[in-house]
Enzyme design. Structure first.
Site, PDB file in Angstrom:
ATOM      1  N   ASP A  81       7.750   3.784  -1.041  1.00 22.28           N
ATOM      2  CA  ASP A  81       7.355   2.639  -0.292  1.00 22.28           C
ATOM      3  C   ASP A  81       7.052   1.217  -0.994  1.00 22.28           C
ATOM      4  OD1 ASP A  81       6.205   1.872   2.311  1.00 22.28           O
ATOM      5  OD2 ASP A  81       3.878   2.132   1.472  1.00 22.28           O
ATOM      6  N   HIS A  82       7.631   0.174  -0.040  1.00 27.51           N
ATOM      7  CA  HIS A  82       7.486  -1.223  -0.610  1.00 27.51           C
ATOM      8  C   HIS A  82       7.952  -1.646  -2.009  1.00 27.51           C
ATOM      9  CE1 HIS A  82       5.487  -3.069   2.870  1.00 27.51           C
ATOM     10  NE2 HIS A  82       4.879  -1.894   2.913  1.00 27.51           N
ATOM     11  N   ALA A 208      -0.622   1.413  10.244  1.00 29.19           N
ATOM     12  CA  ALA A 208      -1.257   1.784  11.541  1.00 29.19           C
ATOM     13  C   ALA A 208      -2.704   2.277  11.665  1.00 29.19           C
ATOM     14  CB  ALA A 208      -0.326   3.072  12.123  1.00 29.19           C
TER      15      ALA A 208
HETATM   16 ZN   LIG Z   1       3.624  -1.227   4.301  1.00 26.11          ZN
END
Ligand SMILES: [Zn+2]
Length: 283
Positions: A81-82, A208
Site C-alpha cells: 500500500d502507498h 473508507a
Molecule cells: Zn490509502
C-alpha cells in the site's frame, strides 16, 4: 491460497462487487482478516505500507502475510500500500506480492506519470498488478485528521490520460475520502461518477473507515472495485485487546489476544458483507 495475477480484480469488476483491502500490522490482525474471508468464502486483500512496516518490519510482516495467504482456504491477495519507492516495489514483487501501489500523488503530474509508469513496468514484468493514485487523498494512514480540500481531488478530465500513459490496472481516487476517521466526510458522488465514465480501469477508494454503509454500497456501483480500510480495524483490535486484558485470566495469549483477533474478524466480516451485493444484510 495466495492470489496471483489480476484475476481477483477482474472478477470483482465482472461480477459487480468490490474487494475489501484491509491493513495489517501484525499476526493477530492478519488472522482476523483471513478468518472473516474464510467464514464468508470470499477473497480478500491483506495490505501493508510504510506505517505497518515501521512497526513490524517489512520482511517479517511480508513473510507472515504471504505464509498465511498460502495456507488460506480462500484467495488472499497480498498488496503493498502507498509506496513511493521503486526499490520497495521491486523488493515486494520479489517476495511474492500479488499487487503493488505506487503513490506518486505527492509529485507534479508529469513526475507522477513517470514514476507510476516505471512501477507498472516492474509489476507487469512479474505478473503483478499495479495501482496508481491521481489527486491526493488527505490524512494519514495511522492517525485521523481533517477533510480533503477540493483542490487535491481527482480531476476527471485528467483520468483518461493518466491511465493510458501509465498503464495502471487500478486507480485510487480522491473524492472527499480521507485516511483515518474524520467527520464529516462527504464523498463527492458526482465527481466519482464523472471519473468512472472517463476511466477504463477499476477505481479504488481509500479511507473508507467511518463511511456510512449506504455510501459504501453506492460507490461499489460507481466503478469502485477495491475498498481500503484501516482505522476501523485498528480501533476494533485495541478495543478487543482492552477487553482481553480486563479478563480474570489475563495471563495467556488466548485470553488476551483472542478477543482482539475476534474483534478484527467481526469488523472485517461486516465490511465484506457490504461489498458483495449477494451478501447485504437485511435492511
Ligand atoms: Zn490509502
Amino acid at each position: 491460497m495466495l492470489a496471483r495475477g489480476i484475476g481477483l480484480l477482474t472478477a470483482a469488476v465482472e461480477r459487480g462487487y468490490a474487494l475489501g483491502a484491509f491493513t495489517t500490522y501484525n499476526l493477530e490482525v492478519t488472522q482476523g482478516i483471513i478468518a472473516a474471508a474464510e467464514r464468508l468464502g470470499k477473497p480478500v486483500i491483506v495490505q501493508a505500507g510504510a506505517g505497518a512496516f515501521s512497526y513490524a518490519g517489512r520482511g517479517p510482516l511480508a513473510a507472515m502475510s504471504l505464509a498465511m495467504a498460502a495456507s488460506s482456504r480462500v484467495a488472499v491477495g497480498i498488496h503493498l500500500d502507498h509506496s513511493r519507492n521503486l526499490e520497495e516495489i521491486a523488493s515486494c514483487i520479489e517476495l511474492g506480492y500479488s499487487s503493488v501501489m505506487i503513490d506518486g500523488s505527492f509529485l507534479p503530474i508529469e513526475a507522477n506519470i513517470a514514476i507510476t509508469r516505471a512501477a507498472v513496468d516492474l509489476a507487469h514484468g512479474s505478473g503483478v498488478w499495479a495501482e496508481g493514485e491521481l489527486g491526493a487523498i488527505g490524512g494519514d494512514e495511522n492517525v485521523s485528521v481533517g477533510a480533503n480540500p477540493e483542490s487535491t481531488m481527482t480531476d476527471p478530465a485528467m483520468v483518461r490520460t493518466f491511465v493510458e500513459e501509465t498503464g495502471v490496472d487500478a486507480l485510487a481516487v480522491a473524492v472527499g475520502n480521507v485516511h483515518g476517521i474524520s467527520t464529516p466526510v462527504e464523498i463527492d458522488l458526482a465527481r466519482l461518477s464523472a471519473i468512472h465514465r472517463e476511466c477504463t480501469v477499476p477505481l479504488v477508494l481509500h479511507g473508507a473507515s467511518g463511511l456510512p454503509d449506504e455510501v459504501i454500497r453506492t460507490v461499489v456501483g460507481l466503478g469502485v472495485a477495491k475498498i481500503n480500510l484501516n482505522t476501523e480495524l485498528r480501533r476494533a483490535f485495541f478495543e478487543g485487546l482492552r477487553d482481553g486484558l480486563k479478563g480474570a485470566e489475563a495471563d495467556s495469549f488466548d485470553a488476551v489476544m483472542r478477543p482482539a483477533r475476534d474483534a478484527v474478524e467481526q469488523i472485517v466480516e461486516s465490511k465484506l458483507r457490504l461489498l458483495w451485493p449477494d451478501m447485504h444484510p437485511a435492511d
